[in-house]
Each structure stands twice: as C-alpha cells, then as structure tokens.
Design a protein around this motif. Structure first.
Motif, PDB file in Angstrom:
ATOM      1  N   GLY A 189      -4.636 -29.132  -8.094  1.00 15.66           N
ATOM      2  CA  GLY A 189      -4.898 -30.013  -6.790  1.00 15.66           C
ATOM      3  C   GLY A 189      -3.922 -29.734  -5.693  1.00 15.66           C
ATOM      4  O   GLY A 189      -4.513 -29.596  -4.610  1.00 15.66           O
ATOM      5  N   ASP A 192      -4.302 -25.928  -4.063  1.00 15.24           N
ATOM      6  CA  ASP A 192      -5.403 -25.646  -3.436  1.00 15.24           C
ATOM      7  C   ASP A 192      -5.601 -26.645  -2.218  1.00 15.24           C
ATOM      8  O   ASP A 192      -5.962 -26.122  -1.166  1.00 15.24           O
ATOM      9  CB  ASP A 192      -6.697 -26.200  -4.260  1.00 15.24           C
ATOM     10  N   LYS A 215      -8.650 -20.945 -12.315  1.00 13.67           N
ATOM     11  CA  LYS A 215      -7.961 -21.501 -11.077  1.00 13.67           C
ATOM     12  C   LYS A 215      -7.794 -20.793  -9.637  1.00 13.67           C
ATOM     13  O   LYS A 215      -8.131 -21.297  -8.810  1.00 13.67           O
ATOM     14  CB  LYS A 215      -6.613 -22.040 -11.306  1.00 13.67           C
ATOM     15  N   TRP A 218     -11.135 -20.982  -8.098  1.00 11.31           N
ATOM     16  CA  TRP A 218     -11.292 -22.366  -7.141  1.00 11.31           C
ATOM     17  C   TRP A 218     -10.502 -22.073  -6.082  1.00 11.31           C
ATOM     18  O   TRP A 218     -11.026 -22.662  -5.276  1.00 11.31           O
ATOM     19  CB  TRP A 218     -10.514 -23.339  -8.196  1.00 11.31           C
ATOM     20  N   LEU A 354     -10.217 -29.781 -11.598  1.00  4.36           N
ATOM     21  CA  LEU A 354      -9.537 -30.129 -10.710  1.00  4.36           C
ATOM     22  C   LEU A 354      -9.126 -31.373 -10.424  1.00  4.36           C
ATOM     23  O   LEU A 354      -8.005 -31.832 -10.549  1.00  4.36           O
ATOM     24  CB  LEU A 354      -9.801 -29.271  -9.316  1.00  4.36           C
TER      25      LEU A 354
END
Length: 360
Positions: A189, A192, A215, A218, A354
C-alpha cells in the motif's frame, strides 16, 4: 458514556475480539466521530503482535473517515455533520518545529484527553491515538480534517495513513518533479502510494521493485512504467540499466530493511535522493562505507507520515481523486465488516490484499 462495538487486541499475539466498549462524551477540544470506514493497516497488526509497545488492551484501527457527531467546548475546526478523515499527527502549533513553519515535523501532537474503556472500566490504548475499528471514536479536534463529502468513505479513509505516507514520501520528502526517474522498492500500500505520488508529480520513469509478481502487477495500475522482480534479478543493476546506467533520481524504500536500504542507496544517481518510508524494527542495523556516503553526495532522508500536513494534503488529494487524477479506489481490495478484521490480517500476511476496509 456511549456504547460502541469495537475491535480490541487483548494481549500480545492473541486474536482480536469484537466487544462493546464505552466512549466518553467529548470534553474540551475533543470530537466524537461516527466512523464510516476504516482501513486494515500493517500497523494495526504490529499493535496486535506487541511490536509497538505493551500497553494492552489496544483499540485498533486508524485509517478512518467518518462524520462528526458531537464536539466539546472550544472546538472550532469542525462542526457537527462534517465529513472528516482522521489523522494521527494533530499539530500543536507551539513546538519548535511548528514555530519554524515546519508543522509536519510537530514534536507535540495532540490526542484526546479522555480514555475509551472496556465495559469493566479498563482503559483502552487507541492505535496511533485514534482507535477507529469502532462505530464511534473520540479524538482531538486537530485529528479531524474536513474533505469533500461526496467522496466514498472507504476510499478516502486510506489517506489517513498508508496512502498518505507513500504519496508524501514521493512528493513531500523526495521532492519528485517533472521528468525525474523514480524507483520504489516494495509495492504494498505505501509503495503503491509512492508510485501514484511520483506519477502525480510528473516523473518520466517509475520503476517498481518487488519479489511478488502480483504486487508488481498492482504497481502498474498506479503508474509504474517498469517492473523489476527482485527474486529473479539484481534490482540495483536493473534500475541502473533502466536509467541509462546512472541510477534513479529518487529511490524510495517502502520495505525498511537493511538490504533494501542498501539497494536504494546504490540504485540512485550521483547526488540523487534516498527516501526511507518503510518502518524498520528496533534490532536492525545498517552498514555503509562512509566514503560511499560522502562520494555519492545527494540526500538520505526518512519520511514520517509522508511529511504531510493533513489540513493541506487531505483535501487536496481528495479533490485530485474526485477529478480522476489519483486512483484511490484501486487500493481497496475488499470491503468487510467489523467481525472480519482477524481474517483480514491473515489475508494481509499472505499478500492477498492491498487494503481490506471495514465499512460501517
């Protein structure tokens, strides 16, 4: 006292419990908030495991948005009915950092004076001074920041911690600007969030580094232009290769381990910037040749909460989201009920989400 269902960590490593707690009416400078949504953050898991301190029982939850239900004497910042995002750095305005015009470094942040309690009167320690895995919570007025009430609570609640830490690490601490190359090590989290922040700032090349292909996928949703699987290749060599052999202008370590910090240090360009936003543990130590620190120049920085000023940054980032320029909704993997927090911790540890977000 007001009764409220809540998620409590009773002791080190024990599963959380959903119990009824007592929340005081707000006193001077305090605000009662009806929580609308609260993200499940790694920090809450650290509290449950005793990784923060031993002041059990903890009232968990801190990435929250809600509606002001009542205010205590002297509160002028917010009023009844305001939609707010909660923060854990309510600046005092009086300490040496605040007086120097650097309130994001405030050394004397405010919390509610009164304690929320178990039904038997045992005081609860609220996570990061908030404690928002509950239908209602009591906080200091400075912990409430008004944002656009049209925004979805489950989405903007994440500005309260992880997303803000990441975006701020890139924009506020790292000073990413147009045309910069940026590498982010660790794409959870916070990582990102840093990628999204770098994209907002106009970075030309954003390199995501992780060992988990999911990930890395993402990360592309938030603006990563390149992905490096650190389980398959040397991330320092890959980042240098993707930046003309020079290294990135800004490298953000969103993991917080000695080995990832060393990767960040050697993956930056000469006179580049390293930002540590991942939180290390107490026993970790770092060894770097002092000549390399001197010879490479640049800046080695730590980012506390993304060096944010909630009153400035929360409304701005909410507006950017509402304009479609900051995809906060992509951080929300699932919306869950209060009773599902323990399962959400398990999914978090497995890297399956996430963010799980409790919605009331």
């Amino acid at each position: 006292m007001i009764e409220s269902r809540a998620v409590v960590a009773p002791g080190r490593g024990k599963p959380v419990e959903v119990v009824t707690i007592n929340v005081p009416e707000p006193g001077p400078g305090e605000v009662l908030v009806r929580v609308r949504a609260c993200g499940v953050c790694h920090t809450d898991l650290h509290y449950r495991e005793g990784g923060i301190n031993d002041e059990f029982p903890f009232l968990l939850g801190h990435e929250a948005a809600g509606v002001v239900e009542a205010t205590g004497a002297g509160v002028t910042e917010v009023g009844e009915g305001d939609f707010v995002v909660l923060n854990w750095r309510a600046v005092c305005g009086e300490c040496r950092a605040c007086r120097r015009g650097r309130p994001w470094y405030c050394f004397d942040t405010n919390n509610a004076e009164q304690s929320m309690q178990l039904s038997d009167g045992t005081p609860l320690s609220p996570a990061l001074g908030i404690g928002a895995f509950t239908e209602r919570t009591l906080v200091h007025a400075g912990q409430c920041t008004r944002v656009d009430p049209a925004a979805r609570p489950a989405v903007v609640s994440l500005l309260g911690c992880g997303v803000m830490a990441g975006v701020g690490a890139a924009v506020n601490t790292g000073g990413v600007s147009r045309g910069d190359s940026v590498a982010v090590i660790g794409c959870g989290g916070v990582g990102d969030g840093a990628i999204a922040g770098a994209r907002l700032a106009g970075a030309s090349r954003i390199i995501a580094v992780d060992t988990d292909p999911k990930k890395l996928a993402w990360a592309e949703q938030f603006g990563a232009t390149h992905a490096v699987n650190a389980a398959e290749a040397d991330p320092v060599a890959e980042i240098r290769s993707l930046t003309g052999g020079n290294g990135a202008d800004v490298v953000i370590d969103a993991v917080g381990r000695p080995e990832t910090y060393q990767q960040a240090f050697y993956a930056r360009d000469l006179a580049g910037t390293v930002v540590l936003v991942g939180v290390p543990t107490a026993e970790m130590e770092l060894r770097l040749p002092l000549l390399d620190v001197f010879g490479r120049g640049g800046a080695l920085k730590s980012s506390w909460y993304g060096d944010c000023l909630p009153s400035r940054d929360f409304p701005m980032l909410t507006d950017l989201h509402q304009q479609g320029r900051l995809p906060l909704e992509k951080f929300v993997t699932e919306e869950i009920a209060l009773d599902d927090v323990e399962e959400a911790f398990t999914k978090m540890e497995r890297g399956e989400v996430l963010r799980s977000v409790v919605v009331f």
